[in-house]
Motif scaffolding. Structure first.
Motif, PDB file in Angstrom:
ATOM      1  N   UNK A 248      -1.152  -0.462 -10.980  1.00 23.75           N
ATOM      2  CA  UNK A 248      -1.796   0.247 -12.083  1.00 23.75           C
ATOM      3  C   UNK A 248      -1.123  -0.100 -13.405  1.00 23.75           C
ATOM      4  N   UNK A 249       0.213  -0.223 -13.339  1.00 21.56           N
ATOM      5  CA  UNK A 249       0.979  -0.546 -14.543  1.00 21.56           C
ATOM      6  C   UNK A 249       0.582  -1.923 -15.086  1.00 21.56           C
ATOM      7  N   UNK A 250       0.334  -2.871 -14.169  1.00 19.08           N
ATOM      8  CA  UNK A 250      -0.094  -4.218 -14.592  1.00 19.08           C
ATOM      9  C   UNK A 250      -1.447  -4.154 -15.319  1.00 19.08           C
ATOM     10  N   UNK A 251      -2.359  -3.374 -14.755  1.00 26.53           N
ATOM     11  CA  UNK A 251      -3.710  -3.297 -15.316  1.00 26.53           C
ATOM     12  C   UNK A 251      -3.769  -2.563 -16.623  1.00 26.53           C
ATOM     13  N   UNK A 252      -2.906  -1.574 -16.789  1.00 25.01           N
ATOM     14  CA  UNK A 252      -2.966  -0.760 -18.008  1.00 25.01           C
ATOM     15  C   UNK A 252      -2.351  -1.468 -19.211  1.00 25.01           C
TER      16      UNK A 252
ATOM     17  N   UNK B 214       0.821  -1.220   0.000  1.00 25.95           N
ATOM     18  CA  UNK B 214       0.000   0.000   0.000  1.00 25.95           C
ATOM     19  C   UNK B 214       0.853   1.269   0.000  1.00 25.95           C
ATOM     20  N   UNK B 215       1.897   1.287  -0.826  1.00 22.08           N
ATOM     21  CA  UNK B 215       2.696   2.499  -1.008  1.00 22.08           C
ATOM     22  C   UNK B 215       2.447   3.008  -2.412  1.00 22.08           C
ATOM     23  N   UNK B 216       2.976   4.226  -2.654  1.00 22.24           N
ATOM     24  CA  UNK B 216       2.778   4.760  -4.004  1.00 22.24           C
ATOM     25  C   UNK B 216       3.468   3.872  -5.032  1.00 22.24           C
ATOM     26  N   UNK B 217       4.611   3.290  -4.633  1.00 25.23           N
ATOM     27  CA  UNK B 217       5.335   2.412  -5.563  1.00 25.23           C
ATOM     28  C   UNK B 217       4.534   1.165  -5.895  1.00 25.23           C
ATOM     29  N   UNK B 218       3.919   0.548  -4.868  1.00 22.95           N
ATOM     30  CA  UNK B 218       3.148  -0.674  -5.116  1.00 22.95           C
ATOM     31  C   UNK B 218       1.886  -0.360  -5.915  1.00 22.95           C
TER      32      UNK B 218
END
Lengths: 424, 298
Positions: A68-72, A59-63
């Motif tokens: 989000x990168x995986x979903x996009x 639950x960090x900005x990096x995670x």
């Protein structure tokens, strides 16, 4: 028995001479099976996205950025879930894998060349090893892409690092507690970037380093119970349509015999009422067996649809056949003319087929509508056939649909024989 | 013979009885289709059943064929057998009024199928199919689907199916309905040939000239009751009266009904010269209309 066989032979000969009846008995079921099979197969078999569940325990900005990168991307269909829910989805076969971003994922992602890499857990079904391997490769690729973007131009990177070192040396307000580690870091980075990349000559290349560490876990789950392809769903439907066409053809032919006077000739001959009805039923049985045999051979040779159990498949076919031959006899007793028999027959068979999953697979229907389908013998016929083709039913599981089918068949046959009028 | 409340005094039967109906009664709901029908039909005769529409002819044929069960009375074939007995049915052949065959089968396949239902197999079946086709003149069209046949060919096939199993009694329900004169004549020839072979034929028709030409005896039915039964000549004599002798002398014409026209003509000639004369014989149609009336039937 020879009189019954003579009657059945005649009816089969008439069926094969009547092109329209022949098409609806053999051609139409094939259209249903192949056309709808192709439609249903396309999204399942050629989907470009792999369905995974992602659990963000960091639950960090990096995670969050990584999720989000995986979903996009075009590789994954991502569903965010909690740890237990995600693993359950994998166990149920709903998701190919669960990817868990562990605590510290974001912080580790900020470090470049020291410390542990970001860690994820990959929970997958061992029987789907190929998909799991593909997922690992894709996750690794996405993690590496992040660093590649940073290091896409090492020369420029070195220039920036040196510039930073110079600025650090000349900065009067930086305390030694900060200056020393920063200077050490930038020197290490400069040294890293100075090492030639593989293929550029000059030795062994940069130190071994990985952008992400994937920890694998196996999720034990029952054997896959769904259809392997769309044709496994549509061929049972096609078989039911073939059987329904036989039922309609022979129930109408009974009325045709009555209205055209040939039934009168049959009654004037030395054969009994039992032989007459048995002959018509045998013709219907033989036509159904021919249709089912043709369809299942074609399904096996052309569409990789093979019953998982041939004895259970035969049980399903015979139970369905009993049900629908009984219905043929009942329908034959309902119409006084061919038009009335055809109209009444289709008015009964079409709703039964729609509700029973003969047109639209039951799993697509709303729950309440699927429950109404319990009233349709078509549903039990399809369930019995699917049970032997892909549902991996045991003999006891087959007993329910097959028992219902036999009961329906016997009841309809008795009612039909009682009500059928042989005179005009 | 005079009808009396549906009961008719039947002429004494001297030869072998092939078919006997005794007080046979059949109703459809409230409709009385056949009422106390008594018939005795001898072996080898052609028996005509005449009557207006709805008289009960087809019902009688169906009762004899065992297609219907009588509500009362008895039907005996060959002395004692009932038409509901499969063994007795082997002795019966029926050509229904409606063309009754399978349109998508050939003539040979139709005959083969019905022959097998009557127990014929192998060489005997092939022979009977060939004979029946030849008998009705369809041997050259034996392989054609029946749906390509003309109306006359279908009528002849209807007859062929009735005789394929070589029955003793043949029931012909309006066998010439809707066919051209050539086919009708061919069917007449077939019927007479069957009589020569010793078959017993029961024949219903609306055509009086057919009955007059073919039938040994005729029964006239109306409202399910047998109104009259005799030879054609006997019916005419009994119900239409004697022949009419018409004699011309100059401008004078004399008309006289007499059972002895030759004697009367001789008498007249002795009295004065006769220029011309002719004899008008009553027809079966006149008998039929006299017995059943001129009211239209539905």
């Amino acid at each position: 028995m020879r009189y019954i066989w003579t009657l059945a032979q005649k009816d089969l000969r008439l069926l094969f001479r009547n092109k329209a009846a022949l098409f609806f008995t053999f051609g139409w079921p094939l259209v249903i099976a192949v056309l709808f099979g192709a439609i249903f197969s396309s999204p399942d078999e050629h989907s470009p996205r792999i369905a995974i569940a992602v659990v963000d325990e960091d639950q960090t900005s990096g995670s969050r950025e990584f999720t989000a990168q995986l979903g996009e991307g075009k590789d994954f269909n991502v569903l965010a879930a909690g740890r237990d829910a995600a693993i359950t989805l994998v166990r149920q076969g709903e998701r190919a894998a669960a990817l868990i971003l562990k605590k510290g994922f974001g912080e580790a992602g900020q470090r470049l060349f020291y410390g542990d890499p970001p860690k994820v857990e990959l929970w997958s079904d061992p029987t789907r090893a190929a998909e799991a391997g593909m997922i690992q490769g894709l996750v690794f690729k996405m993690a590496a892409e992040r660093f590649n973007r940073v290091f896409s131009d090492p020369g420029a990177m070195r220039g920036q690092v040196r510039q930073g070192l110079e600025s650090l040396k000349s900065a009067p307000d930086v305390q030694d507690a900060n200056r020393v580690p920063l200077t050490r870091f930038l020197n290490e980075l400069d040294a890293f970037l100075a090492v030639p990349q593989p293929g550029q000559g000059g030795g062994g290349g940069r130190p071994q380093w990985q952008p992400i560490e994937i920890e694998e876990h196996a999720v034990a789950r029952p054997p896959y119970a769904g259809p392997r392809n769309g044709y496994q769903v549509t061929f049972p439907q096609g078989i039911l349509w073939g059987i329904i066409s036989c039922v309609m053809t022979f129930s109408i032919s009974f009325v045709t015999e009555r209205t055209h006077g040939t039934l009168m000739r049959l009654q004037a001959s030395p054969i009994t009422r039992f032989q007459l009805l048995a002959g018509k039923s045998l013709a219907c049985v033989l036509a159904i067996l021919i249709v089912v045999t043709c369809l299942i051979v074609l399904a096996r040779l052309g569409f990789r649809v093979t019953p998982q159990s041939f004895p259970l498949f035969l049980l399903a076919v015979f139970s369905t056949m009993i049900a629908f031959v009984g219905m043929m006899m009942l329908l034959a007793s309902l119409g006084k003319t061919e038009a009335a028999a055809a109209g009444t027959g289709w008015a009964i068979m079409l709703p039964l087929s729609m509700l029973g999953g003969g047109m639209v697979p039951l799993f697509i229907m709303p729950g309440w509508l699927a429950k109404v389908g319990y009233l349709s013998p078509v549903r039990w016929g399809i369930l019995a056939l699917e049970g032997s083709i892909w549902r991996r039913f045991s003999l006891s599981e087959m007993a329910v649909p097959c028992g219902i089918l036999v009961a329906v068949g016997v009841a309809c046959f008795i009612a039909g024989v009682r009500w059928i009028r042989l005179d005009k | 013979m005079l009808a009396n409340s549906g009961l008719v005094r039947v002429p004494a039967v001297e030869t072998h009885l092939m078919l006997e109906l005794e007080s046979v009664r059949k109703t459809y709901g409230a409709c009385l289709a056949v009422d106390a029908l008594n018939l005795q039909i001898r072996q080898g005769e052609i028996f005509g059943l005449l009557g207006p529409n709805g008289a009960g002819k087809t019902t009688t044929i169906h009762l004899i064929a065992g297609l219907l069960q009588p509500d009362g009375g008895a039907i005996r074939i060959g002395g004692s057998g009932s038409p509901s007995d499969p063994a007795i049915r082997l002795r019966l052949g029926i050509a229904p009024q409606m063309l009754s065959h399978y349109e998508f089968l050939s003539a040979r396949e139709n005959l083969g199928f019905f022959g097998r239902l009557y127990g014929l197999r192998g060489r005997r079946l092939s022979e009977r199919v060939f004979d029946a086709l030849a008998f009705v003149g369809l041997e050259n069209q034996k392989g054609q689907a029946v749906r390509t046949f003309s109306g006359g060919m279908k009528r002849r096939l209807n007859l062929a199916i009735a005789i394929v199993h070589d029955p003793e009694i043949i029931l012909l329900d309006e066998p010439t309905a809707g066919v051209d004169p050539q086919s009708r004549n061919a069917i007449y020839e077939n019927i007479l040939a069957l009589k020569r072979q010793g078959r017993t034929l029961i024949y219903t028709t609306h055509y009086m000239e057919e009955a007059q030409r073919l039938c040994d005896r005729v029964g006239i039915l109306d409202h399910g009751r047998l109104l009259a039964l005799d030879t054609v000549a006997g019916l005419i004599q009994t119900h239409a009266g004697a022949a009419t002798l018409i004699v011309s002398r100059g401008d004078q014409e004399i008309r006289m009904c007499t059972p002895e026209p030759l004697a009367v003509l001789n008498e007249l000639a002795r009295e004065a010269p006769v220029d011309r004369f002719r004899l008008e014989q009553a027809t079966l149609e006149q008998v039929f209309l006299q017995l059943t009336g001129r009211t239209l039937r539905d």
